[in-house]
Every structure is written in structure tokens, then in C-alpha cells.
Scaffold this motif. Structure first.
Motif, mmCIF file in Angstrom:
data_model
loop_
_atom_site.group_PDB
_atom_site.id
_atom_site.type_symbol
_atom_site.label_atom_id
_atom_site.label_comp_id
_atom_site.label_asym_id
_atom_site.label_seq_id
_atom_site.Cartn_x
_atom_site.Cartn_y
_atom_site.Cartn_z
ATOM 1 N N GLY A 137 1.345 -1.100 -13.176
ATOM 2 C CA GLY A 137 0.459 -1.817 -12.278
ATOM 3 C C GLY A 137 -0.017 -1.010 -11.094
ATOM 4 N N THR A 138 0.452 0.240 -10.961
ATOM 5 C CA THR A 138 0.027 1.081 -9.844
ATOM 6 C C THR A 138 -0.620 2.330 -10.394
ATOM 7 O OG1 THR A 138 2.129 2.223 -9.747
ATOM 8 C CG2 THR A 138 1.902 0.237 -8.399
ATOM 9 N N SER A 139 -1.429 2.947 -9.566
ATOM 10 C CA SER A 139 -2.112 4.173 -9.948
ATOM 11 C C SER A 139 -1.989 5.172 -8.831
ATOM 12 C CB SER A 139 -3.577 3.878 -10.247
ATOM 13 O OG SER A 139 -4.290 5.088 -10.419
ATOM 14 N N GLN A 140 -1.895 6.422 -9.183
ATOM 15 C CA GLN A 140 -1.775 7.445 -8.154
ATOM 16 C C GLN A 140 -3.044 7.546 -7.321
ATOM 17 O OE1 GLN A 140 -0.404 11.201 -9.463
ATOM 18 N NE2 GLN A 140 1.507 10.420 -10.271
ATOM 19 N N GLU A 141 -4.150 7.104 -7.865
ATOM 20 C CA GLU A 141 -5.390 7.170 -7.105
ATOM 21 C C GLU A 141 -5.411 6.170 -5.961
ATOM 22 O OE1 GLU A 141 -8.545 6.601 -9.780
ATOM 23 O OE2 GLU A 141 -8.270 8.521 -10.831
ATOM 24 N N HIS A 142 -4.584 5.140 -6.040
ATOM 25 C CA HIS A 142 -4.591 4.079 -5.031
ATOM 26 C C HIS A 142 -3.407 4.183 -4.090
ATOM 27 C CE1 HIS A 142 -6.976 1.664 -8.240
ATOM 28 N NE2 HIS A 142 -7.761 2.454 -7.527
ATOM 29 N N ILE A 143 -2.700 5.289 -4.122
ATOM 30 C CA ILE A 143 -1.537 5.457 -3.261
ATOM 31 C C ILE A 143 -1.891 6.426 -2.147
ATOM 32 C CG2 ILE A 143 0.872 6.195 -3.150
ATOM 33 C CD1 ILE A 143 1.145 5.393 -6.033
ATOM 34 N N HIS A 433 1.501 0.762 0.072
ATOM 35 C CA HIS A 433 0.737 -0.391 -0.389
ATOM 36 C C HIS A 433 -0.569 0.082 -1.001
ATOM 37 C CE1 HIS A 433 -0.750 0.406 3.709
ATOM 38 N NE2 HIS A 433 -1.907 -0.041 3.260
ATOM 39 N N GLN A 434 -1.129 -0.745 -1.843
ATOM 40 C CA GLN A 434 -2.321 -0.369 -2.592
ATOM 41 C C GLN A 434 -3.556 -0.460 -1.692
ATOM 42 O OE1 GLN A 434 -2.686 -2.462 -6.220
ATOM 43 N NE2 GLN A 434 -4.615 -1.516 -6.817
ATOM 44 N N ILE A 435 -4.448 0.552 -1.789
ATOM 45 C CA ILE A 435 -5.695 0.559 -1.033
ATOM 46 C C ILE A 435 -6.841 0.836 -1.996
ATOM 47 C CG2 ILE A 435 -4.625 1.313 1.129
ATOM 48 C CD1 ILE A 435 -5.575 4.122 0.494
ATOM 49 N N SER A 436 -8.054 0.705 -1.483
ATOM 50 C CA SER A 436 -9.221 0.924 -2.337
ATOM 51 C C SER A 436 -9.460 2.413 -2.544
ATOM 52 C CB SER A 436 -10.455 0.284 -1.700
ATOM 53 O OG SER A 436 -10.744 0.939 -0.466
ATOM 54 N N THR A 437 -10.289 2.714 -3.544
ATOM 55 C CA THR A 437 -10.608 4.113 -3.837
ATOM 56 C C THR A 437 -11.371 4.759 -2.695
ATOM 57 O OG1 THR A 437 -10.726 3.528 -6.174
ATOM 58 C CG2 THR A 437 -11.686 5.641 -5.525
ATOM 59 N N ASP A 438 -12.303 4.015 -2.075
ATOM 60 C CA ASP A 438 -13.093 4.571 -0.958
ATOM 61 C C ASP A 438 -12.204 4.915 0.229
ATOM 62 O OD1 ASP A 438 -15.840 2.278 -1.641
ATOM 63 O OD2 ASP A 438 -15.359 4.263 -2.496
ATOM 64 N N PHE A 440 -9.041 5.610 0.095
ATOM 65 C CA PHE A 440 -8.213 6.762 -0.275
ATOM 66 C C PHE A 440 -8.988 8.064 -0.100
ATOM 67 C CE2 PHE A 440 -5.199 9.362 -2.331
ATOM 68 C CZ PHE A 440 -5.873 10.168 -3.227
ATOM 69 N N GLU A 441 -10.263 8.073 -0.531
ATOM 70 C CA GLU A 441 -11.081 9.274 -0.385
ATOM 71 C C GLU A 441 -11.287 9.612 1.083
ATOM 72 O OE1 GLU A 441 -12.000 11.319 -2.627
ATOM 73 O OE2 GLU A 441 -11.256 10.177 -4.341
ATOM 74 N N TYR A 442 -11.470 8.579 1.917
ATOM 75 C CA TYR A 442 -11.655 8.815 3.348
ATOM 76 C C TYR A 442 -10.389 9.420 3.960
ATOM 77 C CZ TYR A 442 -12.095 7.840 8.327
ATOM 78 O OH TYR A 442 -12.115 7.953 9.696
ATOM 79 N N GLN A 443 -9.215 8.861 3.618
ATOM 80 C CA GLN A 443 -7.963 9.388 4.141
ATOM 81 C C GLN A 443 -7.733 10.830 3.687
ATOM 82 O OE1 GLN A 443 -4.567 6.979 3.391
ATOM 83 N NE2 GLN A 443 -5.443 5.114 4.271
#
Length: 529
Positions: A137-143, A433-438, A440-443
Motif C-alpha cells: 500500500g506504500t510507494s517509495q515515490e510517496h515517501i 506519512h504519504q504525500i502527493s507526487t508534486d 515529493f518533487e518539490y521537497q
């Protein structure tokens, strides 16, 4: 046939049995004897057999000089029962051998024991959580990736921007280790170390690893008091108080502070008999039936003292905690009694040390199937235990440290670089906690721009590298990180400032050379005065 050391491995007791039979047949003198007005060829007296076998066992490095004559007689009884020998009338099958003048002989062939076909237990593969995969249920892209404070030099070295090597990296997330995971790690690494010390390709033939309880290993390693004795969680499995008092009385003789000593003669022998009777009525030895083959294998290492001690340390760590505690208390008492010169003799005919070995060997080690060399093997092991009990019955510190370091390593979050053998480890984040892809890219962008900008500035202002190398590195940086490069050098003019053009002055033209054409050299005559 020369006696040799039978090393550790499967069916060691059977190999020893067969070797002793062959040595006894080869070394026992046979001659003509008379009995009741009749002569018998190629036979021997019972007492002669005891003399020969006792000397053979004492000089054999697998048994040693501590083998008693009484133990030798017991072994010959088993020889008679198993038809290794027979009386002169061909009778065998009973254990009625005595140390006397009766005549015996060898049958045409003494039967050697075949090696039992032990059902394979199969190698137990301990499965650990797959550390490299995130939970369902988790993805490395959202961490989110926590930015790490890092100066430009560290960043420069890690990414090797200057030479154009920018390796890809992967953040490896660890699942939290449960107590069950830690226990299985202890079991796996403990058995692996035992196998290495014994020098075996596999433990399958000497131990069913499925019967090893991982909880017992952890309890034996951590639940100990200041003296190194195991503390039991279940107090109902403790030794009775009256047995503990009796053991303390003999171990600390004559200073028994917690007892009111009777003064009658022979009191110490009565106390000793009480202890022997208690341990003698146990249904299973302290080292348990399951681990019999393991401890017999360790006997093959006794000439390598340090290896034998380590092998016994690890093997005793596998025992149930209540067995380990009783073994610790019993062997410590036996050793103290053996070296206590103030304690009156506990036997008129047997030395105190020999009495300790004879009295308690069977309650410490024996097999479920009543093997023929049980008593000799147990005596050998108990003697070694008494001499080295403080080391053997302590927790192996090297093993404990290596396992603890491995557990700590598994609990770290790691950054793995492609093609790298080592990992850069960081403490795990306190929450995730899970965040959006946008987001994550900003961070990711904001977290990495500062050190990249500092690295770019260092390349731009470095006066120690040539102009050619600087242009090459800046070009590589621009290709890898165009956004960061554009912020520093928004226009070609800002980049050109780093490389100011130098006005090249042409060398002055010699005017006289243009006015007067070149004339060839004319040779002139010289005149002498």
C-alpha cells in the motif's frame, strides 16, 4: 592399528565403538588356558581382558587416563552382551561379565555397528522480513526524504560531479524488527557459528534444528544475575529449596552460614547422597536427549582447548533455561567439592574428583537409546566441564556482540548506491506519512539545490584548476543539473565573466625591414696588413 582422534561429526559414538572393538581385538593377547582338566586355545581370562582394555582406553586420546577399572568392566559387559566376546562355551547375550578368572574368547568376527540411516531433517531456512520491499500500500515515490546537512566538499566527493560520475541511489526502508525477528536472528547466527566451530558442512546429522527454541537462546543470553547464573521467569521450575541448601552446604564447606549443621559423623556423606538421589531420578539428562550428538561431537575438539570451550559455550546456550541453570549450579558445586581440602572424604575407596564424575555423569549426558559408550563419553565431557566451567557456562561475548551489531545494522534506514558494496546509513525517521507526487518533487528539489549551488560556486571560483578543466566541469554540471546552472548563470554574459578575453597585442613590425629589401651576403676579400 594405531589409535587416532575421532573428530566431530555424525555418528561419532558409533565410530568410537567400532574403533575400540578393532583395537581390542588387535591388542588382546591370546594363549592356551586350562579349565576343569580341559585345554582351550586362543582365549583369555576376564581379569586379563580388563587389564588390556583399561590400558588401551587410558592411552587412547579419545578417552584418556581418567577411565576407571570399574568403567572398563562395564564396557566389557556390553561387549559380552553384543557378542564382541563370548565365553569358552560360546555363550553370550547377558551382562554377567566379572573381573575374575573366567575364560573368554573372540567369536570368528566381532560385529561392528553399522552407521544408522538417520532421516534427514532438512536444512531449516529461517525467513526474515524482506527489508528491501516497503509495506503493502506504500510507494517509495510517496515517501518524503529528509534532507541531510552536507557541505559542498562532502557532496562533491559523494557524487563525483567533477569527473562526470553521478551514480543513482536508492533509499532502502526497513521494517521494524519484532521480538520474534530478533529471536530468529539469534537462532540463525548461533547455529551458524556452532557449525563453523565444529567444522561441519551441515548440522543436520548431529542436530535437528527445528527442535532448537530461539526463545531459550535469548533468555540464556540476557536473563542472568551478577554471577552469570540464569534467572528463570517461571519460578515453579526452580530447584527445591532443600536441594539448594544441601548443594550450598557441600560447596561452601565448612562455612555453611545459612544452615544449622549437625555434628554427627558422616553428615556430609548423607547430604551428598541426598543430592545424588535427586539428580539421579530425573527422566532426562540436563544436556537433553536432543543435543546428545552435538555434545559427543564437541568431544572430538578437546585437544583444541579454545575451540572446545567455544563449542560447549554455544551448545549450552541452546539448552532450556531451567536445564542450563541446574547445570551451572551442579557443575560449580562439583568443582568446588573436588578442590575443597577441608571437606572430609565422601568415599573410602574413590577419590573425590572421580566420585563426582561417576555420580553425576549420567544425569548430565546420556542418550535416549542407551548407547554402549555413554558412560565413558559422559565422564570425558563432565571432567572437561569441571575444569573449565566458568568459561563454558558463561555467555559467549564475541557471539553476543556480533549478533547485537547485526540487529542494530538491520534497524537502520540505508541509502544504497548503484554498484556500491557499502551502504550509507542514516537513523530512521521518527514518522512517515504519504504525500502527493508534486509535493515529493518539490521537497526533493528544494532539499538538494543548496548543496548543488554551493558545489557549482566552488567550481566557478576555484583558481587552482585550468580554464580548460573548469569549462569541462561546468559543462558536465550544466548537463546534469540544468535548473541549478540556469539560476547561477541566467545569460551567456554572466558565464563569460568567468573567462575574460585578453587583448592579444601583435608584435611591432620592423619598419626598416619593409623599406629596404633583403640583400644577399657578398663575400669580400680580406687584406693583411
Amino acid at each position: 592399528m594405531e589409535p587416532g582422534l575421532v573428530g566431530p561429526g555424525p555418528y561419532r559414538a558409533t565410530r568410537l565403538w567400532n574403533e575400540i572393538i578393532e583395537l581390542f581385538r588387535a591388542g588382546m593377547p591370546l594363549r592356551k588356558h586350562r579349565c576343569r582338566f580341559k585345554s582351550y586355545e586362543r582365549c583369555f581370562k576376564a581379569s586379563e581382558a580388563v587389564d588390556c582394555l583399561h590400558e588401551l582406553l587410558g592411552s587412547n586420546q579419545n578417552f584418556g587416563p581418567e577411565v576407571t577399572r570399574n568403567q572398563t568392566v562395564k564396557l566389557l559387559k556390553k561387549f559380552l552382551k553384543n557378542h564382541v566376546i563370548e565365553d569358552i562355551k560360546g555363550r553370550w547375550g547377558k551382562e554377567d561379565f566379572q573381573d575374575d578368572g573366567h575364560l573368554y574368547r573372540f567369536p570368528p568376527s566381532s560385529p561392528l555397528k553399522p552407521y544408522p540411516k538417520k532421516t534427514s531433517c532438512g536444512k531449516e531456512v529461517i525467513k526474515f522480513p524482506d527489508w528491501n520491499e516497503p509495506k503493502a500500500g506504500t510507494s517509495q515515490e510517496h515517501i518524503p526524504v529528509k534532507s541531510v546537512a552536507m557541505n559542498s566538499e562532502m557532496w562533491y566527493k559523494r557524487h563525483s560531479i567533477a569527473i562526470g560520475e553521478v551514480p543513482a541511489c536508492k533509499l532502502v526502508f526497513r521494517r521494524e524488527l519484532t521480538q520474534a525477528n530478533i529471536e530468529e536472528i539469534w537462532k540463525s547466527m548461533t547455529l551458524s557459528r556452532l557449525q563453523k566451530v565444529l567444522g561441519l558442512d551441515s548440522l543436520d546429522e548431529v542436530l535437528d534444528t527445528k527442535l532448537v527454541n530461539s526463545k531459550h537462546i535469548v533468555q540464556n543470553a540476557y536473563n542472568v544475575n551478577k554471577q552469570g547464573i540464569v534467572t528463570l521467569e517461571d519460578k515453579s521450575k526452580e530447584l527445591p529449596h532443600w536441594i539448594l541448601s544441601a548443594m550450598k552446604c557441600l560447596a561452601n564447606w565448612p562455612s555453611c552460614s545459612d544452615l544449622k549443621q549437625p555434628t554427627y559423623s558422616g553428615f556430609e556423606r548423607d547430604v551428598f547422597k541426598t543430592i545424588v538421589d535427586y539428580f539421579g531420578q530425573m527422566k532426562e539428562p540436563l544436556l537433553t536427549f536432543h543435543f546428545f550428538d552435538v555434545f559427543v561431537s564437541v568431544l572430538g575438539l578437546l585437544q583444541k582447548h579454545s575451540k572446545a570451550v567455544e563449542a560447549l559455550q554455544i551448545s549450552c546456550l541452546l539448552l532450556p533455561p531451567e536445564n542450563r541453570k541446574r547445570l551451572q549450579l551442579l557443575v560449580r558445586m562439583m568443582a568446588r567439592i573436588s578442590f575443597n581440602k577441608d571437606l572430609p572424604p565422601l568415599s573410602e575407596s574413590v577419590r573425590t574428583r572421580t566420585l563426582m564424575v561417576q555420580a553425576f555423569s549420567r544425569c548430565i549426558l546420556c542418550s535416549k537409546d542407551e548407547m554402549d559408550l555413554d558412560e565413558l563419553l559422559a565422564a570425558k565431557l563432565v571432567s572437561f566441564l569441571m575444569d573449565n566451567y566458568q568459561e563454558i557456562l558463561s555467555v559467549p561475548s564475541a557471539l553476543k556482540s556480533s549478533i547485537e551489531e547485526h540487529v542494530v545494522h538491520l534497524q537502520r534506514v540505508q541509502i544504497k548506491y548503484a554498484g556500491a558494496d557499502t551502504d550509507a546509513t542514516f537513523p530512521p525517521p521518527s514518522f512517515c506519512h504519504q504525500i502527493s507526487t508534486d509535493e515529493f518533487e518539490y521537497q526533493r528539489a528544494t532539499g538538494s539545490q543548496e548543496p548543488l549551488a554551493a558545489l557549482l560556486e566552488e567550481i566557478a571560483t576555484n583558481k587552482e584548476i585550468s580554464v580548460k578543466d573548469k569549462k569541462k566541469k561546468l559543462k558536465q554540471f550544466q548537463k546534469s543539473y540544468p535548473e541549478v546552472y540556469r539560476v547561477r548563470f541566467p545569460t551567456p554574459e554572466t558565464e563569460a565573466v568567468l573567462f575574460p578575453e585578453k587583448n592579444k597585442q601583435k608584435p611591432p613590425v620592423l619598419m626598416w625591414a619593409l623599406k629596404k629589401p633583403f640583400q644577399p651576403f657578398h663575400r669580400t676579400r680580406s687584406f693583411r696588413m
